[in-house]
Design a protein around this motif. Structure first.
Motif, PDB file in Angstrom:
ATOM      1  N   TRP A 238      53.405 -25.358  16.842  1.00 54.84           N
ATOM      2  CA  TRP A 238      54.774 -25.758  16.537  1.00 54.84           C
ATOM      3  C   TRP A 238      55.517 -24.680  15.764  1.00 54.84           C
ATOM      4  O   TRP A 238      56.735 -24.744  15.610  1.00 54.84           O
ATOM      5  N   ASP A 239      54.790 -23.676  15.260  1.00 53.13           N
ATOM      6  CA  ASP A 239      55.352 -22.728  14.297  1.00 53.13           C
ATOM      7  C   ASP A 239      55.621 -21.371  14.936  1.00 53.13           C
ATOM      8  O   ASP A 239      56.004 -21.296  16.105  1.00 53.13           O
ATOM      9  N   PHE A 240      55.432 -20.286  14.183  1.00 51.84           N
ATOM     10  CA  PHE A 240      55.760 -18.952  14.678  1.00 51.84           C
ATOM     11  C   PHE A 240      54.812 -18.457  15.760  1.00 51.84           C
ATOM     12  O   PHE A 240      55.012 -17.365  16.302  1.00 51.84           O
ATOM     13  N   ARG A 241      53.802 -19.250  16.104  1.00 53.88           N
ATOM     14  CA  ARG A 241      52.993 -18.925  17.275  1.00 53.88           C
ATOM     15  C   ARG A 241      53.827 -19.033  18.546  1.00 53.88           C
ATOM     16  O   ARG A 241      53.476 -18.447  19.576  1.00 53.88           O
ATOM     17  N   LEU A 242      54.911 -19.792  18.485  1.00 50.75           N
ATOM     18  CA  LEU A 242      55.823 -19.935  19.620  1.00 50.75           C
ATOM     19  C   LEU A 242      56.950 -18.920  19.468  1.00 50.75           C
ATOM     20  O   LEU A 242      57.627 -18.876  18.435  1.00 50.75           O
ATOM     21  N   PRO A 243      57.192 -18.082  20.464  1.00 48.47           N
ATOM     22  CA  PRO A 243      58.109 -16.935  20.313  1.00 48.47           C
ATOM     23  C   PRO A 243      59.562 -17.280  20.010  1.00 48.47           C
ATOM     24  O   PRO A 243      60.260 -16.493  19.385  1.00 48.47           O
ATOM     25  N   LEU A 244      60.045 -18.459  20.432  1.00 56.05           N
ATOM     26  CA  LEU A 244      61.449 -18.797  20.194  1.00 56.05           C
ATOM     27  C   LEU A 244      61.701 -19.408  18.821  1.00 56.05           C
ATOM     28  O   LEU A 244      62.857 -19.569  18.423  1.00 56.05           O
TER      29      LEU A 244
END
Length: 477
Positions: A238-244
């Motif tokens: 849910w966090d900065f692991r997702l690029p957007l």
């Protein structure tokens, strides 16, 4: 005379012990914070931390040159949080973020950064930059409505359904247009504690961005869930692991386990925070970059947050959250055994329990909420947002200081209250099988009967509840 002048400063001073006693006596009428299950805000900390707070109450955080250690502790907290949220920074890199008074200020700052980035891009392409909007669910906390109104941004809300009490990512992405400065996802809905599917939102939005070239980003409002998910659900992305995901806010005074008055906002990279929003001041002794809505604020909550981080560590926070979750399950099982309630909240989410009555024809969750105050419990009852406003729920927030024994006591008090209402209803039906009459019976001495008094009180309560509900925004804390 000093006491009687409640709305006018008294002409003369009074003894300090008298002033203390006057205020202390009035404060006794406040609710017990430990029994206030309406609030996510921390109500207990260790005595050692209380000492640190008291010793730093006279420090103004903004005086960075005078209190450099406090500034350093804030920076350490920012870096710890950014790494907890998987920000793409190296071991020796410095994270980008700031401490705030709470998540409301943090959201204002993140929203301003998105608005400015969007405006700069629109200007560079020679396009209009006057009608920005944010897409989110109608379950957002009121601070998002404040941001939209204060900073002139349209709020495009995805309505909820009975099958989904959080924002539907598919509907949200459909609402995105070229004026959307970001999509705001909630990690821990205020209404039900549920986590929104940020990973699916990221995937769908990446596809739309590829088709349109808009590059619409995501902000995650993790006010409640930011200090829960990393410890209980580390595999949920849910966090900065997702690029957007470009920025995240979190409340230190909720499951960050600090008294009220501290929030945090962190950005993915330095490029995600426009330079022209950062002010550099030097009249307090040195160059001090600052990006906050207010100027002066206390240092104590920042210091308290650092205390909790180093005192508990990752495993300590994990133990606290597991204990909270265990108490939610105790409460859930106890309420399910009664057969009276539908559980609205999900097992995965913020440690809270939201539940509705299966049968509201004789009494409602509002009656239960009011009756529980007799035992000191503060448990909110509220209607859900538009499209599902016909559903009314009770919500119990489980914090660190809520024990297994308190859960058992709450269940017993709920059972007692409902049994009393059931008995009162049965008695009323026995006395008055024709419910359309006998509303104004009187006793022999001419005074209204207990039945009439109760009907009158309920009528007045219903009137004022409708009046207040019409005046306030559709949100709970």
């Amino acid at each position: 005379d000093g006491y009687n002048c409640r709305f006018k400063m008294p002409d003369q001073p009074i003894p300090k012990d008298a002033a203390y006693q006057i205020i202390n006596d009035e404060l006794m009428l406040d609710g017990n914070p430990r029994l206030n299950l309406a609030s996510f805000v921390t109500t207990w900390m260790e005595p050692e931390c209380d000492k640190l707070i008291m010793s730093s109450l006279n420090k103004n955080y903004v005086d960075m040159d005078e209190y450099p250690v406090t500034t350093e502790l804030q920076n350490r907290c920012v870096n710890m949080i950014a790494r907890l949220f998987h920000a793409p920074i190296g071991e020796d890199d410095t994270a980008v973020g700031v401490g705030t008074v709470g998540s409301s200020e943090a959201i204002m700052l993140a929203g301003l950064a998105f608005k400015r980035k969007w405006q700069e891009k629109r200007k560079s392409h020679g396009k209009s930059y006057n009608n920005p909007n944010i897409v989110t669910g109608s379950n957002v906390q009121v601070c998002w409505e404040k941001f939209a109104r204060y900073f002139e941004v349209d709020l495009k809300m995805v309505n909820l359904t009975e099958d989904c009490y959080v924002m539907d990512p598919v509907k949200a992405v459909d609402m995105v247009d070229e004026n959307t400065i970001c999509v705001a996802a909630i990690l821990g809905s205020t209404m039900t504690g549920e986590f929104e599917d940020v990973k699916l939102l990221n995937e769908l939005l990446m596809e739309k961005n590829k088709e349109t070239g808009w590059n619409t980003p995501i902000h995650v409002d993790a006010a409640s869930g930011g200090f829960v998910a990393p410890f209980l659900y580390p595999d949920i992305e849910w966090d900065f692991r997702l690029p957007l995901v470009k920025s995240i806010n979190v409340s230190g005074h909720k499951y960050g386990l600090v008294y009220a008055g501290v929030g945090w906002v962190v950005w993915r990279t330095k490029e995600d925070l426009p330079d022209d929003l950062v002010f550099h001041i030097n009249y307090l002794g040195s160059d001090q970059p600052t990006f906050t809505l207010n100027f002066s604020k206390g240092s104590s909550q920042i210091i308290a947050q650092y205390y909790q981080f180093i005192r508990l560590g990752f495993e300590g926070y994990k133990d606290v959250m597991k204990n909270c979750y265990g108490n939610v399950m105790v409460l859930k099982e106890g309420l399910e055994k009664t057969g009276w309630f539908n559980i609205i909240s999900k097992d995965i989410g913020v440690p809270l329990l939201a539940f509705s009555l299966k049968d509201s024809s004789r009494y409602t969750v509002f009656h239960i909420s009011e009756s529980l105050r007799r035992f000191g419990w503060v448990i909110p009852a509220y209607t859900m947002p538009p499209n599902v406003q016909h559903i009314s729920v009770l919500r119990v927030v489980i914090r660190e200081d809520f024990s297994h024994s308190l859960a058992d006591r709450l269940i017993a008090d709920i059972v007692r209250v409902v049994n009393e209402m059931e008995a009162a209803h049965s008695t009323d039906n026995t006395r008055n099988p024709n419910s359309s009459i006998d509303k104004t019976r009187h006793t022999h001495d001419g005074e209204a009967s207990e039945h009439s008094k109760r009907e009158m009180q309920l009528g007045i309560s219903k009137y004022w509840r409708r009046f207040v509900h019409g005046k306030k925004t559709n949100s709970v804390c």
